[in-house]
Write a protein that holds these residues in place. Structure first.
Motif, PDB file in Angstrom:
ATOM      1  N   VAL A  32       9.405   0.618  -0.394  1.00 37.51           N
ATOM      2  CA  VAL A  32       8.177   1.291   0.051  1.00 37.51           C
ATOM      3  C   VAL A  32       7.085   0.270   0.357  1.00 37.51           C
ATOM      4  O   VAL A  32       6.405   0.347   1.388  1.00 37.51           O
ATOM      5  CB  VAL A  32       7.694   2.293  -1.016  1.00 37.51           C
ATOM      6  CG1 VAL A  32       6.351   2.888  -0.622  1.00 37.51           C
ATOM      7  CG2 VAL A  32       8.718   3.397  -1.216  1.00 37.51           C
ATOM      8  N   ILE A  33       6.935  -0.702  -0.547  1.00 32.07           N
ATOM      9  CA  ILE A  33       5.940  -1.749  -0.333  1.00 32.07           C
ATOM     10  C   ILE A  33       6.259  -2.543   0.935  1.00 32.07           C
ATOM     11  O   ILE A  33       5.370  -2.882   1.726  1.00 32.07           O
ATOM     12  CB  ILE A  33       5.875  -2.683  -1.554  1.00 32.07           C
ATOM     13  CG1 ILE A  33       5.293  -1.933  -2.761  1.00 32.07           C
ATOM     14  CG2 ILE A  33       5.038  -3.932  -1.250  1.00 32.07           C
ATOM     15  CD1 ILE A  33       5.381  -2.704  -4.060  1.00 32.07           C
ATOM     16  N   GLY A  34       7.543  -2.839   1.154  1.00 32.06           N
ATOM     17  CA  GLY A  34       7.937  -3.569   2.352  1.00 32.06           C
ATOM     18  C   GLY A  34       7.643  -2.802   3.623  1.00 32.06           C
ATOM     19  O   GLY A  34       7.202  -3.377   4.620  1.00 32.06           O
ATOM     20  N   CYS A  38       5.011  -4.135   6.273  1.00 33.79           N
ATOM     21  CA  CYS A  38       5.482  -4.370   7.639  1.00 33.79           C
ATOM     22  C   CYS A  38       4.561  -3.689   8.650  1.00 33.79           C
ATOM     23  O   CYS A  38       4.178  -4.279   9.661  1.00 33.79           O
ATOM     24  CB  CYS A  38       6.920  -3.856   7.780  1.00 33.79           C
ATOM     25  SG  CYS A  38       7.587  -3.980   9.453  1.00 33.79           S
ATOM     26  N   ALA A  39       4.216  -2.431   8.378  1.00 31.73           N
ATOM     27  CA  ALA A  39       3.350  -1.692   9.299  1.00 31.73           C
ATOM     28  C   ALA A  39       1.975  -2.341   9.424  1.00 31.73           C
ATOM     29  O   ALA A  39       1.395  -2.401  10.520  1.00 31.73           O
ATOM     30  CB  ALA A  39       3.212  -0.245   8.833  1.00 31.73           C
ATOM     31  N   PHE A  51      13.240  -8.084  13.609  1.00 29.32           N
ATOM     32  CA  PHE A  51      12.242  -8.707  12.753  1.00 29.32           C
ATOM     33  C   PHE A  51      11.532  -7.654  11.901  1.00 29.32           C
ATOM     34  O   PHE A  51      11.256  -7.885  10.715  1.00 29.32           O
ATOM     35  CB  PHE A  51      11.218  -9.465  13.593  1.00 29.32           C
ATOM     36  CG  PHE A  51      10.146 -10.130  12.767  1.00 29.32           C
ATOM     37  CD1 PHE A  51      10.424 -11.278  12.043  1.00 29.32           C
ATOM     38  CD2 PHE A  51       8.863  -9.605  12.710  1.00 29.32           C
ATOM     39  CE1 PHE A  51       9.443 -11.893  11.271  1.00 29.32           C
ATOM     40  CE2 PHE A  51       7.876 -10.208  11.947  1.00 29.32           C
ATOM     41  CZ  PHE A  51       8.172 -11.349  11.232  1.00 29.32           C
ATOM     42  N   ALA A  52      11.210  -6.501  12.492  1.00 24.90           N
ATOM     43  CA  ALA A  52      10.528  -5.447  11.740  1.00 24.90           C
ATOM     44  C   ALA A  52      11.393  -4.942  10.590  1.00 24.90           C
ATOM     45  O   ALA A  52      10.913  -4.747   9.467  1.00 24.90           O
ATOM     46  CB  ALA A  52      10.159  -4.300  12.679  1.00 24.90           C
ATOM     47  N   ILE A 101       6.348 -13.105   6.565  1.00 25.65           N
ATOM     48  CA  ILE A 101       7.532 -13.357   5.746  1.00 25.65           C
ATOM     49  C   ILE A 101       7.133 -13.828   4.351  1.00 25.65           C
ATOM     50  O   ILE A 101       7.677 -13.367   3.333  1.00 25.65           O
ATOM     51  CB  ILE A 101       8.444 -14.391   6.436  1.00 25.65           C
ATOM     52  CG1 ILE A 101       9.083 -13.765   7.684  1.00 25.65           C
ATOM     53  CG2 ILE A 101       9.526 -14.884   5.478  1.00 25.65           C
ATOM     54  CD1 ILE A 101       9.891 -14.736   8.502  1.00 25.65           C
ATOM     55  N   PHE A 102       6.176 -14.732   4.282  1.00 26.72           N
ATOM     56  CA  PHE A 102       5.723 -15.212   2.975  1.00 26.72           C
ATOM     57  C   PHE A 102       5.073 -14.089   2.170  1.00 26.72           C
ATOM     58  O   PHE A 102       5.241 -14.005   0.952  1.00 26.72           O
ATOM     59  CB  PHE A 102       4.746 -16.376   3.145  1.00 26.72           C
ATOM     60  CG  PHE A 102       5.417 -17.706   3.291  1.00 26.72           C
ATOM     61  CD1 PHE A 102       6.034 -18.306   2.206  1.00 26.72           C
ATOM     62  CD2 PHE A 102       5.451 -18.360   4.507  1.00 26.72           C
ATOM     63  CE1 PHE A 102       6.658 -19.535   2.329  1.00 26.72           C
ATOM     64  CE2 PHE A 102       6.074 -19.587   4.648  1.00 26.72           C
ATOM     65  CZ  PHE A 102       6.681 -20.181   3.554  1.00 26.72           C
ATOM     66  N   ALA A 103       4.322 -13.220   2.831  1.00 28.74           N
ATOM     67  CA  ALA A 103       3.705 -12.095   2.135  1.00 28.74           C
ATOM     68  C   ALA A 103       4.770 -11.152   1.584  1.00 28.74           C
ATOM     69  O   ALA A 103       4.664 -10.660   0.448  1.00 28.74           O
ATOM     70  CB  ALA A 103       2.766 -11.344   3.077  1.00 28.74           C
ATOM     71  N   ALA A 104       5.810 -10.887   2.379  1.00 27.17           N
ATOM     72  CA  ALA A 104       6.886 -10.016   1.919  1.00 27.17           C
ATOM     73  C   ALA A 104       7.632 -10.633   0.737  1.00 27.17           C
ATOM     74  O   ALA A 104       7.986  -9.942  -0.220  1.00 27.17           O
ATOM     75  CB  ALA A 104       7.856  -9.740   3.067  1.00 27.17           C
ATOM     76  N   MET A 105       7.848 -11.940   0.787  1.00 24.37           N
ATOM     77  CA  MET A 105       8.516 -12.604  -0.325  1.00 24.37           C
ATOM     78  C   MET A 105       7.651 -12.576  -1.581  1.00 24.37           C
ATOM     79  O   MET A 105       8.148 -12.386  -2.693  1.00 24.37           O
ATOM     80  CB  MET A 105       8.850 -14.051   0.057  1.00 24.37           C
ATOM     81  CG  MET A 105       9.900 -14.177   1.136  1.00 24.37           C
ATOM     82  SD  MET A 105      10.271 -15.887   1.591  1.00 24.37           S
ATOM     83  CE  MET A 105      10.938 -16.521   0.060  1.00 24.37           C
ATOM     84  N   GLY A 106       6.340 -12.745  -1.415  1.00 25.01           N
ATOM     85  CA  GLY A 106       5.449 -12.675  -2.568  1.00 25.01           C
ATOM     86  C   GLY A 106       5.448 -11.305  -3.209  1.00 25.01           C
ATOM     87  O   GLY A 106       5.499 -11.174  -4.446  1.00 25.01           O
TER      88      GLY A 106
END
Length: 231
Positions: A32-34, A38-39, A51-52, A101-106
């Protein structure tokens, strides 16, 4: 029964077993967070479907990896090394894509450690600030300037040194000869300039002035691709 099944083969008294319910909660929250991240991170852009989807699922992947590491320092170092290879085994992306990408990994790392609230808060803060910065045009104080790449074809017997500079100085605040190459079996030369035009509405005047000096051969102009937006 389920706790035993998902307990793992190498469990010891030093390893905390993650219950299936906790696992599903963390993974579900990461998905859900991802999706939200992403949006928000890709707002106002036209990303590729691949990529999305990757960005939306990346927090869940990182979450699972962190949960499986579960305090093992050696495994954590190995995972960090594996993640570092992703950057060098993929095509370079824009600065915004790398940041996403870094934000998603964090966010995935926080979720994997069990801090679901902090992961959601982090995603909302980063996503909101990204949307705000791009909406306000942050860092684009020179947006009014027109950066163009100019290609001029000249005959091989024309000494191009100093021929086009007076015209370019009239229509551009900055001009730089970036490339010279032969074409058409060596009978022609093609010059490539990077320009910062004074007025984007005078492109035709510039081309007409250049045509008088290159024998009316081919001239093309396109949007300049700068390296500032890529990492």
């Amino acid at each position: 029964m389920l706790d035993t099944f998902f307990g793992g083969v190498f469990n010891t008294e030093l390893t905390t077993v993650i219950a299936p319910g906790q696992f599903l909660l963390c993974v579900g929250a990461s998905l859900v967070i991802g999706l939200v991240l992403c949006a928000m991170m890709l707002w106002g852009t036209r990303p590729s479907t691949g990529f999305a989807v990757t960005l939306a699922t990346l927090p869940a992947v990182v979450c699972v990896v962190i949960m499986m590491v579960n305090g093992n320092v050696g495994a954590g170092v190995a995972v960090a090394g594996a993640f570092s290879l992703v950057r060098f085994r993929s095509a370079p992306g824009s600065a915004r894509e790398i940041g996403a990408i870094f934000a998603a990994m964090g966010a995935g790392l926080m979720a994997g450690m069990g801090y679901l609230g902090y992961a959601a808060l982090f995603a909302l803060i980063i996503g909101t600030m990204t949307m705000a910065y791009h909406g306000l045009g942050f860092g684009s104080k020179n947006h009014a300037l027109c950066y163009q790449t100019l290609h001029i074809t000249i005959p091989e017997d024309l000494d191009y040194t100093g021929v086009f500079e007076p015209v370019l100085q009239q229509y551009a605040t900055k001009s730089e000869l970036k490339q010279i190459k032969t074409t058409n079996m060596g009978s022609l030369f093609k010059l490539t300039y990077d320009l910062t035009l004074r007025d984007s509405g005078k492109e035709k005047e510039l081309i007409d002035a250049l045509r008088k000096r290159n024998g009316n051969l081919e001239i093309s102009m396109c949007q300049q691709e700068t390296g500032a937006a890529t990492l």
